[in-house]
Design an enzyme around this catalytic site. Structure first.
Site, PDB file in Angstrom:
ATOM      1  N   GLN A  14       0.881  -1.219   0.151  1.00 52.38           N
ATOM      2  CA  GLN A  14       0.048  -0.112   0.068  1.00 52.38           C
ATOM      3  C   GLN A  14       0.755   1.228   0.033  1.00 52.38           C
ATOM      4  O   GLN A  14       0.494   2.480   0.043  1.00 52.38           O
ATOM      5  CB  GLN A  14      -1.180   0.049   1.219  1.00 52.38           C
ATOM      6  CG  GLN A  14      -1.836  -1.204   1.284  1.00 52.38           C
ATOM      7  CD  GLN A  14      -2.464  -1.455   2.719  1.00 52.38           C
ATOM      8  OE1 GLN A  14      -3.687  -0.675   2.883  1.00 52.38           O
ATOM      9  NE2 GLN A  14      -1.755  -1.755   3.668  1.00 52.38           N
ATOM     10  N   ASN A  15       2.041   1.152   0.058  1.00 56.78           N
ATOM     11  CA  ASN A  15       3.105   2.287   0.190  1.00 56.78           C
ATOM     12  C   ASN A  15       3.233   2.703  -1.092  1.00 56.78           C
ATOM     13  O   ASN A  15       3.560   2.097  -2.220  1.00 56.78           O
ATOM     14  CB  ASN A  15       4.450   1.935   0.957  1.00 56.78           C
ATOM     15  CG  ASN A  15       4.161   1.295   2.306  1.00 56.78           C
ATOM     16  OD1 ASN A  15       3.122   1.635   2.948  1.00 56.78           O
ATOM     17  ND2 ASN A  15       5.054   0.342   2.871  1.00 56.78           N
ATOM     18  N   HIS A  19      -1.420   1.479  -4.500  1.00 53.17           N
ATOM     19  CA  HIS A  19      -1.830   2.978  -4.432  1.00 53.17           C
ATOM     20  C   HIS A  19      -0.739   3.801  -5.342  1.00 53.17           C
ATOM     21  O   HIS A  19      -0.661   5.069  -5.025  1.00 53.17           O
ATOM     22  CB  HIS A  19      -1.831   3.593  -2.827  1.00 53.17           C
ATOM     23  CG  HIS A  19      -2.868   2.829  -2.119  1.00 53.17           C
ATOM     24  ND1 HIS A  19      -2.553   2.471  -0.627  1.00 53.17           N
ATOM     25  CD2 HIS A  19      -4.023   2.285  -2.472  1.00 53.17           C
ATOM     26  CE1 HIS A  19      -3.687   1.704  -0.231  1.00 53.17           C
ATOM     27  NE2 HIS A  19      -4.717   1.703  -1.580  1.00 53.17           N
ATOM     28  N   CYS A  63       3.306   5.356 -19.144  1.00 47.47           N
ATOM     29  CA  CYS A  63       2.740   5.973 -20.430  1.00 47.47           C
ATOM     30  C   CYS A  63       1.230   5.279 -20.399  1.00 47.47           C
ATOM     31  O   CYS A  63       0.894   4.135 -20.605  1.00 47.47           O
ATOM     32  CB  CYS A  63       3.372   5.454 -21.760  1.00 47.47           C
ATOM     33  SG  CYS A  63       2.840   6.136 -23.137  1.00 47.47           S
ATOM     34  N   CYS A 108       6.800   9.763 -23.257  1.00 47.45           N
ATOM     35  CA  CYS A 108       7.227   8.352 -23.457  1.00 47.45           C
ATOM     36  C   CYS A 108       8.337   8.345 -24.499  1.00 47.45           C
ATOM     37  O   CYS A 108       8.257   9.041 -25.665  1.00 47.45           O
ATOM     38  CB  CYS A 108       6.122   7.662 -24.072  1.00 47.45           C
ATOM     39  SG  CYS A 108       6.682   5.688 -24.267  1.00 47.45           S
ATOM     40  N   GLY A 153       3.082  -4.317   9.327  1.00 45.91           N
ATOM     41  CA  GLY A 153       3.157  -2.993   9.427  1.00 45.91           C
ATOM     42  C   GLY A 153       1.895  -2.408   8.640  1.00 45.91           C
ATOM     43  O   GLY A 153       2.128  -1.102   8.122  1.00 45.91           O
ATOM     44  N   SER A 183      -2.470  -0.983   9.358  1.00 40.50           N
ATOM     45  CA  SER A 183      -3.492  -1.068  10.168  1.00 40.50           C
ATOM     46  C   SER A 183      -4.754  -1.754   9.432  1.00 40.50           C
ATOM     47  O   SER A 183      -5.789  -1.637  10.330  1.00 40.50           O
ATOM     48  CB  SER A 183      -3.870   0.536  10.476  1.00 40.50           C
ATOM     49  OG  SER A 183      -4.224   1.368   9.219  1.00 40.50           O
TER      50      SER A 183
END
Length: 471
Positions: A114-115, A134, A142, A167, A209, A211
């Site tokens: 998710q980082n 994310h 591109c 691109c 790590g 939640s």
């Protein structure tokens, strides 16, 4: 100028639970749980790891929801952490590098993150075995042909917006877009589909790590339950999915994973960062044919107009036989222009590259031989082999700053020679003595980052705020 991920996000009133209490398992219980986790990994057929901001806090990147998280401090009316080093110089943690070794050893089949800090890719996890749900602050994509571009600078926008670059694929040339989602953006199928597929295949999903509050990402680990898979959660705070877990560990992620690696007799590999730059030597004869007008440009491999964030300045000097004044280039674009008599003998240009904050060593040196004879020959060695040789060299000489040429090409109009250089700028080794596995601080052997990773926005004379992993 970067605003930092938190400042770029659209405003949202309800960000969920923040400032949650942290819990630490007692020493003996923690050791027992670590051994149980190691056995589960050892016996697993399809291990999937699901990571959140908690694996990057030891890298100096704050989270949102912890006791010192960004949203927690904002809700309490407290000052946000002050920046100390650039976001683009963050280095992977013990956990990041342990996951690399678990993948190489055949245990880890897929990784979901998710980082947005890009540290999984930078650590060495293969792209085809990684879903960045994310997005990635250092990646452009591109929209036309799908090619991804990993940068050494933070992309200036979020929300899948167009950036300033195009691109480079022949026949394409479409305007690139950032890959980091804003609140209203849906998870991209390119990342979500393989993540969901691997979770359904998993017999163990290890959550590290996180939640487990942000939907729909937080529901991915549950996909394993229908097929008989088990969920393990390693986090300091309680999560909404705790009751679904077969094993719940309240401990520092680095501590837990270090213990697992010891049990499995696997070493945590060092992290060696290699950055690239290009030197462009351009020449043209004067109208009277007596002189050569030449220029030297030190530029990013991502384009002449792209920033070169790891270089602070370049000190340029010449062979003693040349009566040319030395120069210091300290403003980007890094550019030097000179004129030389055409009959001048061959000479060397010596460059001392002074690195920016966050690099382990202060400088590196590069020498470029000049004879004003542009050859049509093109040199392009096996990039992977050169980079591997550089890494091995860095391990034997941890002073850092080793360099190597990986490509040389010629442009006939204007007459130019372009050389791509690879430079070791960071080395992080992790202590092999795992020591006491009770909860507490655990430092790297060579610590390259201390403190908070910043954005580069300044206003009202205040120090830049931190960039964080949010989702």
């Amino acid at each position: 100028m970067s605003l930092g991920y938190a400042e770029k996000l659209s405003f949202i009133e309800d960000v969920g639970n923040v400032g949650m209490t942290e819990y630490f398992d007692p020493h003996l219980l923690l050791q027992d749980k670590i051994e149980r986790l190691a056995v589960m990994i050892q016996k697993s057929k399809h291990l999937v790891v699901f990571t959140g901001a908690g694996i990057s806090t030891s890298c100096g990147i704050p989270d949102f929801r912890g006791p010192k998280g960004i949203w927690t401090l904002q809700r309490e009316g407290k000052a946000l952490p002050e920046a100390s080093l650039p976001f683009h110089r963050a280095t992977p943690s013990m956990t990041h590098m342990a996951l690399v070794e678990l993948e190489k050893a055949g245990f880890l089949k897929f990784l979901i993150s998710q980082n947005i800090d890009g540290l999984h890719l930078r650590s060495g996890i293969p792209r085809e075995k990684l879903s960045e749900l994310h997005g990635d602050s250092f990646m452009e994509r591109c929209p036309s042909c799908g090619i991804e571009y990993m940068r050494d600078f933070e992309i200036e926008t979020i929300g899948l917006k167009e950036t300033a670059r195009r691109c480079s694929k022949v026949g394409c040339g479409a305007r690139l877009k950032d890959t980091v989602l804003d609140w209203e953006d849906a998870l991209p199928p390119k990342e979500m589909n393989p993540a969901e597929r691997h979770c359904k295949m998993a017999d163990v999903v290890l959550c590290l790590g996180t939640s487990l509050q942000i939907t729909p990402a937080c529901n991915l680990p549950l996909k394993s339950l229908k097929g008989g898979g088990k969920i393990v959660i390693v986090n300091l705070q309680k999560t909404p999915k705790d009751k679904k877990a077969s094993l719940l560990i309240h401990g520092l992620v680095d501590k837990v994973i270090t213990g697992v690696m010891e049990f499995l007799s696997l070493r945590i590999p060092p992290f060696i960062r290699i950055d690239l730059l290009q030197t462009i030597f351009t020449q043209a004869s004067s109208l009277d044919e007596k002189y050569v007008n030449w220029s030297l440009t030190v530029a990013s491999v991502h384009g002449n107009r792209a920033p070169l964030p790891f270089i602070k300045s370049v000190e340029v000097s010449f062979s003693e036989s040349q009566n040319m004044k030395a120069a210091v280039l300290d403003k980007q674009p890094l550019y030097l222009k000179r004129r030389t008599v055409k009959s001048t003998n061959p000479f060397n240009i010596m460059m001392k590259l002074n690195f920016s904050d966050g690099c382990k060593c202060s400088s590196a040196e590069i020498t470029i031989p000049i004879d004003f004879k542009i050859s049509a020959d093109v040199f392009k060695d096996d990039k992977d082999s050169i980079l591997q040789n550089l890494r091995e060299s860095a391990l034997t000489d941890p002073s850092c700053g080793q360099t190597s040429v990986i490509e040389k090409k010629v442009i006939m109009v204007p007459k130019s020679e372009v050389i791509v250089h690879a430079i070791v700028t960071n080395i992080v080794k992790f202590d092999r003595s795992y020591g006491n596995l009770s909860n507490g601080s655990f430092k790297r052997k060579y610590e390259c980052l201390n403190g908070i990773i910043p954005s580069r926005k300044r206003s009202n004379g205040r120090k830049p705020r931190a960039v964080i992993n949010v989702r």
